[in-house]
Design a protein around this motif. Sequence first.
Motif, PDB file in Angstrom:
ATOM      1  N   PRO A 196       0.704  -1.060  -0.071  1.00 28.60           N
ATOM      2  CA  PRO A 196      -0.018   0.049   0.007  1.00 28.60           C
ATOM      3  C   PRO A 196       0.828   1.363   0.048  1.00 28.60           C
ATOM      4  N   MET A 197       1.973   1.018   0.522  1.00 35.68           N
ATOM      5  CA  MET A 197       2.842   2.271   0.380  1.00 35.68           C
ATOM      6  C   MET A 197       3.498   2.738  -0.792  1.00 35.68           C
ATOM      7  N   THR A 198       3.836   1.646  -1.454  1.00 37.45           N
ATOM      8  CA  THR A 198       4.192   1.938  -2.945  1.00 37.45           C
ATOM      9  C   THR A 198       2.836   2.462  -3.873  1.00 37.45           C
ATOM     10  N   GLN A 199       1.692   1.849  -3.586  1.00 35.66           N
ATOM     11  CA  GLN A 199       0.793   2.445  -4.459  1.00 35.66           C
ATOM     12  C   GLN A 199       0.480   3.752  -4.108  1.00 35.66           C
ATOM     13  N   ALA A 200       0.763   4.334  -2.995  1.00 34.92           N
ATOM     14  CA  ALA A 200       0.339   5.781  -2.430  1.00 34.92           C
ATOM     15  C   ALA A 200       0.990   6.831  -3.243  1.00 34.92           C
ATOM     16  N   ARG A 201       0.481   8.075  -3.170  1.00 28.93           N
ATOM     17  CA  ARG A 201       1.240   9.368  -3.498  1.00 28.93           C
ATOM     18  C   ARG A 201       2.559   9.651  -2.646  1.00 28.93           C
ATOM     19  N   LEU A 202       3.590   9.812  -3.284  1.00 32.14           N
ATOM     20  CA  LEU A 202       4.927  10.026  -2.672  1.00 32.14           C
ATOM     21  C   LEU A 202       5.458  10.842  -3.142  1.00 32.14           C
ATOM     22  N   THR A 203       6.250  11.802  -2.181  1.00 34.72           N
ATOM     23  CA  THR A 203       7.243  12.494  -2.930  1.00 34.72           C
ATOM     24  C   THR A 203       8.578  11.920  -3.368  1.00 34.72           C
ATOM     25  N   PRO A 204       9.355  12.418  -4.175  1.00 36.58           N
ATOM     26  CA  PRO A 204      10.702  11.938  -4.496  1.00 36.58           C
ATOM     27  C   PRO A 204      11.409  11.452  -3.158  1.00 36.58           C
ATOM     28  N   ALA A 205      11.600  12.397  -2.079  1.00 34.91           N
ATOM     29  CA  ALA A 205      12.265  12.013  -0.814  1.00 34.91           C
ATOM     30  C   ALA A 205      11.661  10.814  -0.045  1.00 34.91           C
ATOM     31  N   GLN A 206      10.290  10.697  -0.168  1.00 35.75           N
ATOM     32  CA  GLN A 206       9.650   9.537   0.235  1.00 35.75           C
ATOM     33  C   GLN A 206       9.867   8.220  -0.276  1.00 35.75           C
ATOM     34  N   ILE A 207       9.778   8.524  -1.948  1.00 39.36           N
ATOM     35  CA  ILE A 207       9.679   7.174  -2.510  1.00 39.36           C
ATOM     36  C   ILE A 207      11.026   6.293  -2.450  1.00 39.36           C
ATOM     37  N   GLY A 208      12.002   7.196  -2.536  1.00 36.82           N
ATOM     38  CA  GLY A 208      13.511   6.501  -2.487  1.00 36.82           C
ATOM     39  C   GLY A 208      13.901   5.367  -1.430  1.00 36.82           C
ATOM     40  N   PRO A 209      13.758   5.771  -0.297  1.00 36.98           N
ATOM     41  CA  PRO A 209      14.150   4.439   0.771  1.00 36.98           C
ATOM     42  C   PRO A 209      13.024   3.637   0.709  1.00 36.98           C
ATOM     43  N   LEU A 210      11.845   3.860   0.242  1.00 35.49           N
ATOM     44  CA  LEU A 210      10.821   2.828  -0.243  1.00 35.49           C
ATOM     45  C   LEU A 210      11.477   1.982  -1.220  1.00 35.49           C
ATOM     46  N   LEU A 211      11.851   2.339  -2.184  1.00 34.30           N
ATOM     47  CA  LEU A 211      12.316   1.646  -3.285  1.00 34.30           C
ATOM     48  C   LEU A 211      13.738   0.740  -2.955  1.00 34.30           C
TER      49      LEU A 211
END
Length: 802
Positions: free
Chosen positions: A336-351
């Motif tokens: 669900p975190m990957t499918q949410a709207r995230l900023t570039p700073a937020q998506i980085g650690p997740l990826l």
Amino acid sequence: MTQVTEVAVLSTVDEPNAHDPALAEDEEDGGERVEPITEAGEGLTPSQREVLERCLHALTHAKNDSHTLAALLLITRICPASQLDKPTLRRIFEAVGLNLPHRLLVTAVRGSDSATASLPPEELLSLGTALLAALSTDPDMASHPHLLSTVPLLLGLLADGPSQTQGTPGQNPTAEPHSGPDGGGGGSDDVGGGGENAQEAPDSTPRLDQAMAADCYQILEAVCSLETGPEQLLSRGAVPTLCRAIEHNQVLSQEKGLPLLGCLLSGRSREKAWRKHPELLLSLLARVSAHFRQAQGQARLDQCSRLMQFLPPPGVATESAALKAVVSALWEELRPMTQARLTPAQIGPLLVLSACLLDLGGWEPAGPPKFCCLLVNRACVEVRMGLEEPPGTEISAELQHTLTGCYRIMEAAMEQACSQALAQSEAPAQPAITGISLQQSRQVLLVLQEAFAALIYHLSQVDPSRYGDPFVFATFRSLCAWLAEETACLKEEVTALLPFLIGYARAHLMGEGPDQSLSHWMSEMSVGEEGGAWSGSQALRYLLPALCHLSAEDGPRKVLLSLEAPALLVEFVSRGWARLKGRAGVATPRDPGLETACSALLNFTVTEPDSVRNDPCFRTLETLLSEALPVLVHKPALLVLAANLCTLGLMIGRLMPATSGPAESGPRRFFSAALRFLSGALEGPGPRPGPVAVSSAWEAWWGEAQELWRLGLQALGGCVRAQPWLSALVREEGWLAGTLALLETGARLPDQRTQEALEEALCALAEGCPACRQEIGGRMRAGRAEGALGGMGALRKTVGVK
């Protein structure tokens, strides 16, 4: 000896010279104060500096432990360790040494019958840890053996509190000598007492407060920051002890202990720690993962980076059910975190975290195909956004870290997407992304193509001065991984990038690149040849599969020739052979890189005969082959490499001009070994007629070596035609007689292609050598050619047998 009590210490704070002879001595000399050698910190007041300087003078002239303790206790009250500069710390170290704080800690923990044991244990602990914390800010002091000897004691304090008595991990803390570097830590009255005199003092057992715990962690962090610090901590039991502190929720274990343990588990010591303590670290990982799942919103995103430190390296504990459960639970939270709207700073650690999980468990636990495709798409988008910037744009370290994680996601999806897209009519193998459709696979391949186009664009702008940049290497390696699977897409762009790819690989192989930072990075990531250190050949190793594909295509091959790629490959093979020679008497594992390099060189020998005849690197290669093949013939584990070298040498030999007179020793040695090697592939049925079979020595490798063996036989025929002297050697070595005997008794060969290859070699011998033709014809006319030999129609025609 003067008793140093808490009351005396406090009195000394108010009247610095009242109880210390060294301080009073200044007054007797007329009140002249010793001038400061250095200003001890900008945060001190003039009065603090004055008292500090008096204390330092007293410390330098202390006659026993009582005087030393008085001065040290004053210093710790006057000036925090963070405000002491290095020259001041050096003066303290030279006066006291590191043995005294060690003995202070031992006295506090174990008790002593010495006079100074009357100091409260809290004071001893506070003084000992504060002094060590201050001294550890200097890297030279942090690496001193006396300070390192306190590590087990400090770890025990953090995990079990001051009530520990024996069994401190690593070593016996009372086994150290009792004198400092200059004798300042010695004296007739030892703080540490002695092992036999140590007493239990349960009623006065001190409690480790937050300040003391902070000092302990500061010392351990200082040690960990050293080049060999993680290894020093591991060897002294840091992993199990810190895990115990975290499990029991000891003071600062979450705030300080967990990050310190994460640091230990994220560098070169990572694999060693996991192999030594797998169950303990899996339990810790489960605990950290549970905290991650309980966090909400931004707090959970912030924990992605911390969680990655506690994941095991690929290949360690991967079969553990506990690890599989943790990985599956983490994917449940990440979807669900990957499918949410995230900023570039937020998506980085997740990826990056997603990439680490893919390394551990592949695509199966990640989720349904739709989510897997979404994850790949998000990674590709980040890569395009990060790399498709105008020339000269600097990529931040944080973005580089994110993009490196995205590369790993792309690589994990690449092999499956390529194979699915190409296997339209065939039954596909078990897909890496379970249940992915052909349409989804094509879509993934399309977004991957766009992302790798961005990698090509970025690498085309790299200047040679950046060849040592770890991010350039990561980008280069990812592109090579794609080229190993897919060379049909972006063919023009890839061909245009070949000058960079070859130049980059050559610079590192020849040691021309400024690769100090890259070498350090590779060492931290445990990337090296056969588990060793960075050697410079890794770049070319990643490029080799692509070179094998590209050298088979006309356009790219011409560019590779202009870039002297064959000479680069020969240099690589030469170094690989030198490394194998250096392992004499030691088990020699296969080197797939050498085999792939030979395949690329084979493409050049098949398609570019003029280059083979004129390029001096092929003369160097011939010399190497005449040395290597006779050795490799006797190494069954390296049979595939021997097949590559044998076939490569025969293909070169057929292009060389004929020699008049006896053959030189080098070529003769090579061809003798080649004939012995080729004759070992098949074995007859024995005394009774039957089929010819693959020999037991070749059976395990036949799937990889059979094409090379057949090509070698065909090349042998060409060598016989080009080198007339070779026919005599074929007979001398017994290859002709042995092959004819095998074909006579064998009813049939393993397959038609094998029969055709043997027949071509025999025809060449019959055409160029009257003696060989007579021997072959005699066998056929004798009426014994009822086996496979009798079925060779072209050979019968060549020797004139009807």
